[in-house]
Design an enzyme around this catalytic site. Structure first.
Site, PDB file in Angstrom:
ATOM      1  N   ASP A   1       0.856  -1.192   0.000  1.00 13.29           N
ATOM      2  CA  ASP A   1       0.000   0.000   0.000  1.00 13.29           C
ATOM      3  C   ASP A   1       0.899   1.252   0.000  1.00 13.29           C
ATOM      4  O   ASP A   1       1.810   1.367   0.821  1.00 13.29           O
ATOM      5  CB  ASP A   1      -0.853  -0.053   1.282  1.00 13.29           C
TER       6      ASP A   1
ATOM      7  N   ASP B   1       3.017   4.964  -5.401  1.00  9.45           N
ATOM      8  CA  ASP B   1       2.274   6.211  -5.199  1.00  9.45           C
ATOM      9  C   ASP B   1       3.200   7.398  -5.440  1.00  9.45           C
ATOM     10  O   ASP B   1       3.874   7.882  -4.532  1.00  9.45           O
ATOM     11  CB  ASP B   1       1.691   6.261  -3.785  1.00  9.45           C
TER      12      ASP B   1
ATOM     13  N   GLY C   1      -7.744   8.422   7.011  1.00 11.24           N
ATOM     14  CA  GLY C   1      -7.846   8.652   8.450  1.00 11.24           C
ATOM     15  C   GLY C   1      -9.292   8.727   8.950  1.00 11.24           C
ATOM     16  O   GLY C   1     -10.243   8.448   8.217  1.00 11.24           O
TER      17      GLY C   1
ATOM     18  N   HIS D   1      -9.050   4.919  -2.365  1.00  9.72           N
ATOM     19  CA  HIS D   1      -8.387   4.952  -1.052  1.00  9.72           C
ATOM     20  C   HIS D   1      -9.274   5.734  -0.079  1.00  9.72           C
ATOM     21  O   HIS D   1     -10.285   6.300  -0.464  1.00  9.72           O
ATOM     22  CB  HIS D   1      -7.022   5.645  -1.186  1.00  9.72           C
TER      23      HIS D   1
ATOM     24  N   ASP E   1      -8.993   0.892   6.261  1.00  6.44           N
ATOM     25  CA  ASP E   1      -8.057   0.657   7.362  1.00  6.44           C
ATOM     26  C   ASP E   1      -8.570   1.287   8.661  1.00  6.44           C
ATOM     27  O   ASP E   1      -8.690   0.624   9.692  1.00  6.44           O
ATOM     28  CB  ASP E   1      -6.682   1.251   6.983  1.00  6.44           C
ATOM     29  N   SER E   2      -8.922   2.567   8.598  1.00  5.63           N
ATOM     30  CA  SER E   2      -9.299   3.277   9.829  1.00  5.63           C
ATOM     31  C   SER E   2     -10.468   2.618  10.561  1.00  5.63           C
ATOM     32  O   SER E   2     -10.504   2.611  11.799  1.00  5.63           O
ATOM     33  CB  SER E   2      -9.650   4.734   9.507  1.00  5.63           C
TER      34      SER E   2
HETATM   35  P1  13P Z   1      -8.939   4.865   5.494  1.00 12.26           P
HETATM   36  O1  13P Z   1      -8.054   5.723   6.347  1.00 12.26           O
HETATM   37  O2  13P Z   1     -10.168   5.579   5.069  1.00 12.26           O
HETATM   38  O3  13P Z   1      -9.260   3.552   6.132  1.00 12.26           O
HETATM   39  O4  13P Z   1      -8.134   4.551   4.124  1.00 12.26           O
HETATM   40  C1  13P Z   1      -7.213   3.505   4.062  1.00 12.26           C
HETATM   41  C2  13P Z   1      -6.390   3.553   2.832  1.00 12.26           C
HETATM   42  O5  13P Z   1      -6.676   4.225   1.868  1.00 12.26           O
HETATM   43  C3  13P Z   1      -5.189   2.725   2.812  1.00 12.26           C
HETATM   44  O6  13P Z   1      -4.422   2.948   1.683  1.00 12.26           O
HETATM   45  O1  G3H Z   2      -3.321   4.932   3.734  1.00 11.31           O
HETATM   46  C1  G3H Z   2      -2.733   4.526   4.702  1.00 11.31           C
HETATM   47  C2  G3H Z   2      -3.152   3.318   5.458  1.00 11.31           C
HETATM   48  O2  G3H Z   2      -4.240   3.607   6.294  1.00 11.31           O
HETATM   49  C3  G3H Z   2      -1.990   2.770   6.196  1.00 11.31           C
HETATM   50  O3  G3H Z   2      -1.664   3.561   7.259  1.00 11.31           O
HETATM   51  O4  G3H Z   2       0.695   4.182   6.894  1.00 11.31           O
HETATM   52  O5  G3H Z   2      -0.324   4.265   9.182  1.00 11.31           O
HETATM   53  O6  G3H Z   2       0.177   2.080   8.073  1.00 11.31           O
HETATM   54  P1  G3H Z   2      -0.176   3.531   7.883  1.00 11.31           P
HETATM   55 ZN    ZN Z   3      -4.493   4.925   0.901  1.00  8.17          ZN
END
Ligand code: 13P
Ligand code: G3H
Ligand code: ZN
Length: 322
Positions: free
Chosen positions: A83, A105, A182, A224, A269-270
């Protein structure tokens, strides 16, 4: 089955009007929560690892955890993805180290430079049977050590996408249509409040998505920053000593709509972090005498599993597609 790339997943998702969930993994409980839900719901899955996750847990631990998930769920198609790969070296290290997909990216770089870096990663990745996600436009929010202020974020310019995809050869494209990383995706002043006083964010720019997909027919688009920041978990955090005022995410109906269009991969992720943190905070509040990590990680893992199950069945539409 061995790790797969996202190629076939995306073809089926595009034609079937659903999206694959891409969930970030940082430790054993997160890997288990996600993959148990996906196996039970028969949903193909992308497990993604950020630069920060590799720094925290170590590349080898993460790969071995994913291998363990494969052993425990032999029928589940799993793609292991980098990622937000920040440069060629990080992408190469993941390609050499067993990943089946990487994201480069370079979206913060000028257009021509983004093309140049992405093309270099694509050439190396394709030589090794690995697929590549690239990005055009930039999202607000925090990802790894990069913080993009709302005023510096920019929507993807549809008129650039054909040249970018054609020149780079990338396999999927992340675009910026108003999502953000986030738990604080929108400032209160960008939102309205509903009758319960909850912030309602501005709608995503579906007009941009539509224009991009018209220009790239059949091509998989990635979103994302697509956590919905469930208010019950924000409340759980805040009721148990946390302080997350005005945390707000992308409404799930809008993600469902995006999944029915050209969006084949949705990054979350969040929401998993919130579920884990809220559950652990509540556990400590209710059991101040407990100190065995297994006792508080077990309900946290269970709630990660349930939130992933909800995303697969009610938002992404990928349950039953494995
Ligand atoms: P969120 O912070 O909305 O979960 O996005 C996660 C993400 O885009 C990871 O690349
Ligand atoms: O876009 C980012 C993801 O939520 C991953 O977060 O870089 O804190 O692991 P991180
Ligand atoms: Zn992302």
């Amino acid at each position: 089955m061995p790790l797969v790339t996202s190629k076939e997943m995306f073809e089926k998702a595009y034609n079937g009007g659903y999206a694959i969930g891409a969930f970030n993994v940082n430790n054993m409980e997160i890997v288990q929560g996600i993959t148990e839900a996906c196996a039970e719901e028969k949903a193909p899955v992308i497990l993604q690892v950020s630069k920060g996750a590799r720094a925290y847990a170590n590349h080898n631990y993460l790969v071995k955890l994913v291998e363990a998930a494969i052993m425990c769920n032999p029928d589940l198609p799993i793609c292991l993805h980098l990622d937000h790969g920040p440069d060629f070296e990080t992408c190469k290290s993941c390609i050499d180290g067993g990943f089946t997909s990487v994201m480069i990216d370079a979206s913060s770089k000028p257009f021509e430079e983004n093309i140049e870096i992405t093309k270099k990663v694509v050439e190396y990745a394709h030589d090794h049977g690995v697929v590549v996600e690239a990005e055009l436009g930039s999202l607000a929010g925090v990802e790894d050590d990069v913080k993009v202020a709302a005023e510096d974020s920019s929507y993807t310019r549809p008129e650039e996408v054909e040249e970018f995809v054609q020149k780079t050869g990338c396999d999927s494209l992340a675009i910026a249509i108003g999502t953000s990383h986030g738990a604080y995706k929108f400032k209160p002043e960008q939102c309205t409040r509903n009758e319960k006083g909850i912030l309602v964010p501005p709608p995503l720019r579906f007009d941009i998505l539509e224009e991009v997909s018209k220009r790239l027919p059949g091509f998989p688009i990635v979103l994302h920053g697509s956590s919905s920041v469930p208010q019950e978990y924000v409340k759980m955090v805040n009721d148990n000593g946390g302080k997350m005022p005005d945390a707000v995410g992308v409404p799930e109906e809008q993600l469902r709509k995006a999944a029915s269009l050209a969006v084949c991969k949705i990054n979350i992720d969040s929401d998993l972090r919130l579920a884990m943190t809220g559950t652990i905070r509540q556990f400590f509040n209710e059991h101040p005498d407990k100190f065995d990590p297994r006792e508080y990680l077990k309900p946290a893992r269970a709630n990660i599993k349930e939130i992933v199950r909800h995303k697969l069945t009610d938002v992404l539409g990928c349950a039953g597609k494995a």
